[in-house]
Design an enzyme around this catalytic site. Structure first.
Site, short mmCIF file in Angstrom:
data_model
loop_
_atom_site.label_atom_id
_atom_site.label_comp_id
_atom_site.label_asym_id
_atom_site.label_seq_id
_atom_site.Cartn_x
_atom_site.Cartn_y
_atom_site.Cartn_z
N HIS A 6 0.83 -1.21 0.00
CA HIS A 6 0.00 0.00 0.00
C HIS A 6 0.87 1.26 0.00
CE1 HIS A 6 -2.95 -3.09 0.73
NE2 HIS A 6 -2.20 -3.51 1.73
N GLU A 182 1.96 -11.58 6.04
CA GLU A 182 0.93 -10.82 6.77
C GLU A 182 1.32 -10.95 8.24
OE1 GLU A 182 -1.58 -9.07 5.50
OE2 GLU A 182 -1.92 -9.86 3.49
#
Ligand SMILES: [Zn+2]
Length: 219
Positions: A6, A182
């Site tokens: 991101h 993650e």
């Protein structure tokens, strides 16, 4: 190649981030804004900080580090372009160089879910040669993260901290071994507190440095 997921400007530019881009597997959104904790700590800030810490450790260990974005206040790049940055880095490094890519993320899972997981590519007919080495990379990263951070395997996704996905452009288009980590679940209060803690991020960076080094030492 470190790929901090991101970017800080994505939320201000939905017209750029939500736009569909052509990929060999069809049209996909460029990217998304990522997850955020209840307290407002965003995934892009987490991945950026972790990437800086990990880059320092890897550079000290003798690696040449390439980042897929240069700041935490820009927009993009799109996920497919992030894969291309790694591919170009490999081309520049030349034959014989050991090139590996790691995408850094923190999940937006169910609030009851805790733990970390590693996402590995599956065969999609584009880059099948990297599936097997990526699996070894994923195992090395998972093992180091579990042992060195004490964070458990994700309780809500994957099996023993691993999952294979074929829907991610960043994995479908890479020509170098690559996995996503993650590092926890930003939507869970316990994980959110850990992910927002600088000392924990330093520990995560150290674990990831060891996982990458373990993989490269056996390649
Ligand atoms: Zn993410």
């Amino acid at each position: 190649v470190l790929d901090p997921g991101h970017d800080g400007g994505n939320g201000r530019h939905p017209e750029l981030i939500n736009r569909l881009v052509d990929t060999p597997l069809g049209r996909r959104p460029c990217d998304n804004v990522g997850a955020v904790t209840d307290a407002g700590y965003p995934e892009h800030a987490f991945t950026w900080d972790l990437a800086q810490r990990l880059a320092r450790l890897l550079t000290a260990a003798g690696a040449h580090v390439v980042l897929t974005r240069a700041s935490d206040d820009g927009v993009g790049p799109c996920t497919v372009d992030r894969a291309e940055i790694g591919n170009r880095a490999a081309a520049r490094a030349g034959a014989g160089a050991r090139v590996v890519a790691l995408s850094l993320h923190a999940d937006g899972g169910p609030t009851s879910g805790v733990g970390f997981h590693v996402i590995e590519p599956g065969p999609v007919g584009l880059n099948d040669a990297i599936v097997e080495p990526s699996r070894r990379l994923g195992t090395a990263v998972r093992d180091a993260f579990l042992a060195d951070t004490g964070e458990p395997y994700a309780s809500y996704v994957g099996v023993q901290g691993l999952i294979t996905r074929t829907d991610l452009g960043g994995l479908n288009l890479t020509t170098v071994p690559k996995v996503f980590v993650e590092c926890g679940n930003l939507r869970n209060a316990q994980d959110a507190a850990r992910l927002a803690d600088p000392a924990s991020r330093q520990g995560a960076a150290q674990a990831l440095e060891r996982g990458l080094s373990d993989y490269l030492a056996n390649t």
